[in-house]
Design a protein around this motif. Structure first.
Motif, mmCIF file in Angstrom:
data_model
loop_
_atom_site.group_PDB
_atom_site.id
_atom_site.type_symbol
_atom_site.label_atom_id
_atom_site.label_comp_id
_atom_site.label_asym_id
_atom_site.label_seq_id
_atom_site.Cartn_x
_atom_site.Cartn_y
_atom_site.Cartn_z
ATOM 1 N N LYS A 183 1.153 -0.846 -0.195
ATOM 2 C CA LYS A 183 0.032 -0.034 0.316
ATOM 3 C C LYS A 183 1.459 1.537 0.205
ATOM 4 O O LYS A 183 0.274 2.197 -0.756
ATOM 5 C CB LYS A 183 -0.762 -0.030 0.941
ATOM 6 C CG LYS A 183 -1.594 0.953 1.048
ATOM 7 C CD LYS A 183 -2.881 0.397 0.645
ATOM 8 C CE LYS A 183 -3.998 1.615 1.024
ATOM 9 N NZ LYS A 183 -5.279 1.141 2.077
ATOM 10 N N ARG A 184 2.031 1.183 0.843
ATOM 11 C CA ARG A 184 2.858 2.150 0.530
ATOM 12 C C ARG A 184 4.377 2.323 -0.371
ATOM 13 O O ARG A 184 4.738 3.595 -0.287
ATOM 14 C CB ARG A 184 3.908 2.513 1.800
ATOM 15 C CG ARG A 184 3.169 3.311 2.754
ATOM 16 C CD ARG A 184 3.864 2.601 4.425
ATOM 17 N NE ARG A 184 2.888 3.472 5.916
ATOM 18 C CZ ARG A 184 1.905 2.799 5.996
ATOM 19 N NH1 ARG A 184 1.902 1.996 6.020
ATOM 20 N NH2 ARG A 184 1.625 3.675 6.794
ATOM 21 N N ARG A 185 3.974 1.299 -1.513
ATOM 22 C CA ARG A 185 5.019 1.455 -2.421
ATOM 23 C C ARG A 185 6.709 1.157 -2.393
ATOM 24 O O ARG A 185 6.688 1.822 -3.091
ATOM 25 C CB ARG A 185 4.196 2.034 -3.176
ATOM 26 C CG ARG A 185 2.552 3.489 -4.182
ATOM 27 C CD ARG A 185 2.455 4.269 -4.311
ATOM 28 N NE ARG A 185 1.221 4.562 -5.071
ATOM 29 C CZ ARG A 185 -0.345 4.264 -4.245
ATOM 30 N NH1 ARG A 185 0.272 4.609 -2.506
ATOM 31 N NH2 ARG A 185 -0.965 4.681 -4.399
ATOM 32 N N LEU A 186 6.458 0.501 -1.594
ATOM 33 C CA LEU A 186 7.870 0.356 -1.014
ATOM 34 C C LEU A 186 8.350 -0.162 -1.613
ATOM 35 O O LEU A 186 8.097 -1.322 -2.805
ATOM 36 C CB LEU A 186 7.836 0.208 0.397
ATOM 37 C CG LEU A 186 7.706 0.692 1.902
ATOM 38 C CD1 LEU A 186 7.391 -0.062 2.968
ATOM 39 C CD2 LEU A 186 8.482 2.120 1.642
ATOM 40 N N ARG A 187 9.746 -0.425 -2.377
ATOM 41 C CA ARG A 187 10.511 -1.426 -2.430
ATOM 42 C C ARG A 187 10.784 -2.836 -1.962
ATOM 43 O O ARG A 187 11.337 -2.571 -1.097
ATOM 44 C CB ARG A 187 12.131 -0.719 -2.585
ATOM 45 C CG ARG A 187 11.582 0.200 -4.098
ATOM 46 C CD ARG A 187 13.305 0.934 -3.851
ATOM 47 N NE ARG A 187 14.416 1.658 -2.548
ATOM 48 C CZ ARG A 187 15.475 1.612 -2.302
ATOM 49 N NH1 ARG A 187 15.839 1.780 -3.319
ATOM 50 N NH2 ARG A 187 15.616 1.744 -1.417
#
Length: 462
Positions: A183-187
């Motif tokens: 959801k936080r678009r982390l890698r």
């Protein structure tokens, strides 16, 4: 680099000491956080005999679940990278270097050790099938291609871990972690690991009920708002026309050495960068700073650094003198906005310019402002007085985005929404071209925002 290993344990008297021996044998500086979840088989007695200086033991008063124990461990970690380690012998600590390598290289925020791509013991078909179904659900919900969300082996950068707001108490925490990360678009990277799956006779604890708990957390995280401010930034990132509209209004006032306060996720910053200017992009949020570093990793003209404009030493460490400061949707989040303006004045070079955009009209203050942690909205005369009092000449001061003001009144005052509507944002962005032409042709007496273009006077008024 220091590693923190969090080990949740429940009734693992036959394996816990061997797991500790294997973890300690890994040649990486580390701390070990053991959280016993109300064991009744003698595990606690063994843990009380553990005396190593780098081991901290936390005892839950009663059995609360794996998720609860992991969360307690996360609360006290001090390392740069955090790894979760089960207290059984299914996973191999000597593979930590593989697990954390992508984080050390700066390529990943989180790394999953996937059991389905490496060497593994052949284990229960129905567990395998349940894992495949959960992975499919996660990949559909979050548009990704994860192969093993239920793996124990997850490694995190510490500042990423601090952004998670975890609540699950049981095995559902694996799905909740996954949902929040995507959801936080982390890698997120996956690396193959070895896996020696246990049978239920050997002590395996996960059951069919945990499949539905994991599915619940995947769906819940997908459709709930975890952080209104962060969610708003990412929704505004999609407003390409609106962001460009703001940029076009500040573009004529840009100098050669520019400081942006509160750059967030570069919604405006990405338009600023040009080969003939130098930029300092700042924020107080560690996650946003890392986002900025990755976005501009190869640009030598862009400097990324933390900056608290309320701090007396906020100018320390700036790589050059600043002739332009941009402060876009930031001042309303600062309780002492007058001190912020005073420090902005000190930071600017002589005759430097301040471009300021703030929410307009206190009459619009409503539920969205409260959720976004706004201390105030500004009226025109109030803002002008504050700016002038801190040593600026106001060159321009005007309302911006009258259509947005109407939408804000509807959503924040009448409907009392807590988040911005994605559909409304999409429709509004399509209207920006016409809206911008109207506002350039006519002077509108109200708007969602106030824009001020200011010049620093030689001396600040007292």
């Amino acid at each position: 680099m220091k590693l923190s290993v969090v080990i949740p344990v429940y009734n693992e008297v036959n394996t816990i000491l061997e797991v500790l021996r294997r973890v300690q044998a890994v040649p990486i500086p580390k701390e070990i956080i053991i959280v016993d979840d109300g064991s009744t088989d003698g595990t606690r007695q063994l843990l009380r005999e553990v005396k190593e200086n780098n081991i901290r033991i936390i005892l839950n008063q009663r059995n609360r679940g794996k998720g609860f124990s992991i969360r307690r461990g996360f609360e006290v970690v001090t390392g740069d990278i955090i790894v979760i380690q089960d207290a059984d012998l299914e996973y191999y600590p000597d593979e930590y270097p593989i697990l954390i390598q992508k984080i050390i290289e700066g390529k990943a925020d989180v790394v999953y050790g996937t059991r389905f791509l490496g060497a593994r013991r052949v284990f229960h078909f129905y567990h395998y099938l349940a894992n495949k179904c959960l992975n499919l659900a996660a990949n559909i919900l979050y548009d990704t291609n994860l192969s093993d969300l239920m793996t124990c082996y997850k490694a995190f950068r510490s500042n990423v871990l601090k952004t998670l707001h975890l609540r699950a108490n049981g095995f559902g925490i694996e799905a909740e972690i996954t949902g929040q990360l995507f959801k936080r678009r982390l890698r997120v990277y996956e690396v193959p690991i070895s896996y020696d799956g246990r049978t239920y006779d050997e002590g395996k604890k996960i059951t069919w009920r945990d499949f539905f708990r994991a599915l619940y957390w995947l769906i819940r995280c997908r459709f709930e708002t975890l952080d209104v401010g962060e969610d708003t930034l990412f929704r505004m990132k999609l407003m390409e026309n609106n962001n460009r509209w703001i940029f076009e209004q500040l573009k004529p006032y840009l100098g050669d050495h520019i400081l942006e306060i509160g750059s967030g996720i570069a919604n405006i910053s990405r338009f600023l960068v040009s080969p003939d200017k130098h930029f300092i992009l700042t924020d107080t949020n560690g996650y946003y700073l890392e986002y900025l570093r990755q976005a501009f990793v190869g640009n030598p003209r862009v400097h990324i650094m933390p900056l608290n404009i309320l701090s007396a030493d906020c100018t320390d460490g700036l790589p050059f003198k600043v002739d332009t400061i941009l402060c876009i949707n930031v001042l309303e989040h600062i309780m002492d906005d007058e001190l912020a303006l005073e420090n902005i004045h000190k930071t600017l070079d002589e005759n430097g310019r301040l471009f300021l955009l703030v929410p307009a009209l206190q009459a619009l203050f409503g539920s969205l402002d409260e959720k976004l942690n706004h201390f105030r909205r500004y009226n025109r005369h109030e803002l002008s007085a504050k700016i002038r009092a801190k040593g600026f000449t106001v060159n321009k001061l005007y309302y911006h985005n009258f259509l947005g003001a109407l939408g804000w009144y509807l959503n924040a005052r009448l409907l009392k929404r807590k988040t911005m509507s994605s559909m409304q944002i999409h429709i509004f962005d399509k209207c920006v071209f016409v809206l911008s032409k109207l506002e350039s042709a006519f002077s509108i007496p109200f708007g969602l925002s106030l824009i001020a273009v200011c010049t620093k006077n030689k001396s600040m008024r007292t």
